[in-house]
Design a protein around this motif. Structure first.
Motif, PDB file in Angstrom:
ATOM      1  N   UNK A 166      32.032  26.448-106.776  1.00  0.00           N
ATOM      2  CA  UNK A 166      32.910  25.466-107.423  1.00  0.00           C
ATOM      3  C   UNK A 166      32.147  24.764-108.554  1.00  0.00           C
ATOM      4  N   UNK A 167      32.878  24.286-109.515  1.00  0.00           N
ATOM      5  CA  UNK A 167      32.229  23.652-110.679  1.00  0.00           C
ATOM      6  C   UNK A 167      31.770  22.240-110.297  1.00  0.00           C
ATOM      7  N   UNK A 188      30.832  30.527-112.479  1.00  0.00           N
ATOM      8  CA  UNK A 188      32.105  31.170-112.162  1.00  0.00           C
ATOM      9  C   UNK A 188      32.403  30.986-110.682  1.00  0.00           C
ATOM     10  N   UNK A 189      33.691  31.058-110.324  1.00  0.00           N
ATOM     11  CA  UNK A 189      34.064  30.954-108.916  1.00  0.00           C
ATOM     12  C   UNK A 189      33.723  32.234-108.170  1.00  0.00           C
ATOM     13  N   UNK A 190      33.850  33.377-108.853  1.00  0.00           N
ATOM     14  CA  UNK A 190      33.486  34.663-108.263  1.00  0.00           C
ATOM     15  C   UNK A 190      33.285  35.647-109.411  1.00  0.00           C
ATOM     16  N   UNK A 191      33.028  36.918-109.068  1.00  0.00           N
ATOM     17  CA  UNK A 191      32.782  37.928-110.096  1.00  0.00           C
ATOM     18  C   UNK A 191      33.852  39.006-110.106  1.00  0.00           C
ATOM     19  N   UNK A 192      34.981  38.731-109.465  1.00  0.00           N
ATOM     20  CA  UNK A 192      36.017  39.749-109.295  1.00  0.00           C
ATOM     21  C   UNK A 192      36.554  40.260-110.627  1.00  0.00           C
ATOM     22  N   UNK A 193      36.845  39.356-111.537  1.00  0.00           N
ATOM     23  CA  UNK A 193      37.484  39.742-112.797  1.00  0.00           C
ATOM     24  C   UNK A 193      36.504  39.829-113.968  1.00  0.00           C
ATOM     25  N   UNK A 214      31.564  35.838 -97.002  1.00  0.00           N
ATOM     26  CA  UNK A 214      32.552  36.806 -97.486  1.00  0.00           C
ATOM     27  C   UNK A 214      32.589  36.815 -99.007  1.00  0.00           C
ATOM     28  N   UNK A 215      32.571  35.632 -99.614  1.00  0.00           N
ATOM     29  CA  UNK A 215      32.582  35.559-101.084  1.00  0.00           C
ATOM     30  C   UNK A 215      31.294  36.151-101.666  1.00  0.00           C
TER      31      UNK A 215
END
Length: 339
Positions: A166-167, A188-193, A214-215
């Motif tokens: 989270x930021x 970033x919140x994740x690296x999915x996109x 999991x994340x």
């Protein structure tokens, strides 16, 4: 000219950046070091905080010019056929001082000789010479092959770090600290996109404490699919200088046997430090108090000879949850204090 043959090679190296205990910043620099007879040449110069001219953050045209200069395809930049071997990590000004040497051809061989510490246009080998270093004679084919590989895309890549979470304030401060020492950082919140080409820009990923397993696994899978061998950093504590040190260590891709700082452990009021060659070592402790205030203490700052050393730690500086950072000019190690 007589001199025994020495082997010549190159290896990735770094000048470790960091947020120091007194609040100063030390700039991070990735560079390619010279390896002579299997050992980094920089190690022979004792406690020298310097980088080679083959740094990753200089423009490609200048990097190529530096390589061609070492191949003697251009005239020597200094009087007497001298070339800069190591210079100031903060700037490129000769006035800061540099290690220079004469580089010349002898038949098909390349010879490096008369190493000196030089701070103006004219060198004084008698007064400032490194009399125990060199001359080194390198076989031409080995020398040209090693340096030529840099012209074929083998230069070190500039490091960037992806901060996942989270930021929150800690990640924002960490990103600012990393940028201040020359390491790119994004949150970033994740690296999915994130596109694969962009993921390849990162040398490390650091996770905030709120990121679950999991994340984290999903981020690792994203990097694996992109074919990126990034280091993954789990922060020990929300202490920015400590996290910077962890990331600096993660970004160090130099061979393990070519690092000055070999080992760090801390327990029972003592830090156990091992160094491979004589160098200045700074040992700093960090702990969080009851109100989450960060307490920093400089435990040691001096030159250590090769081998293992036991450094006493202030009991007040290591009570509760505490951590130790040991750093040389080119290496950083971090450990939690074991109770």
């Amino acid at each position: 000219m007589s001199a025994e043959y020495a082997t010549f090679g190159l290896a990735p190296a770094m000048r470790a950046g960091g947020v120091l205990a007194n609040g100063d910043y030390q700039v991070h620099r990735d560079f390619v070091d010279f390896v002579v007879d299997g050992r980094p040449l920089l190690f022979r110069l004792s406690d020298l905080d310097a980088v080679s001219p083959l740094a990753s953050d200089i423009p490609p045209a200048i990097f190529t010019a530096q390589v061609r200069s070492l191949l003697l395809e251009t005239d020597a930049p200094l009087e007497g056929g001298r070339y800069v071997i190591y210079g100031c990590p903060e700037c490129e000004d000769l006035a800061c001082g540099a290690v220079t040497a004469v580089i010349e051809k002898d038949g098909d061989d390349f010879v490096w000789r008369d190493f000196v510490w030089q701070a103006d246009e004219r060198a004084d080998p008698e007064l400032n010479g490194y009399h125990g270093i060199g001359p080194f004679r390198f076989r031409g084919d080995e020398y040209r092959r090693a340096l030529g590989a840099l012209l074929d895309g083998g230069r070190a890549q500039r490091r960037r770090v992806l901060l996942i979470g989270p930021r929150v304030a800690v990640l924002a401060r960490l990103a600012a600290a990393l940028r201040s020492i020359g390491i790119g950082a994004e949150i970033a919140h994740d690296a999915t996109d994130v596109p694969a080409d962009e993921l390849r820009r990162y040398g490390a990923v650091a996770y905030g404490p709120a990121v679950g397993e999991r994340e984290r696994a999903a981020v690792r899978q994203s990097f694996a699919r992109a074919g990126v061998d990034a280091a993954h950093v789990d922060g020990l504590a929300p202490i920015v200088p400590l996290l910077v040190a962890q990331i600096e260590h993660a970004l160090d891709r130099s061979p393990l046997d070519q690092r000055r700082l070999r080992h760090l452990a801390a327990a029972d009021g003592v830090a156990d430090v091992e160094v491979a060659s004589a160098c200045r070592v700074r040992v700093t402790t960090y702990r969080r108090g009851r109100l989450h205030r960060v307490h920093t203490h400089e435990a040691f700052d001096d030159v250590l000879e090769p081998g293992r050393h036991r450094i006493a730690l202030d009991p007040g500086a290591t009570k509760g949850e505490s951590f130790v950072v040991a750093r040389t000019s080119g290496s950083v190690l971090v450990t939690a204090v074991v109770r």
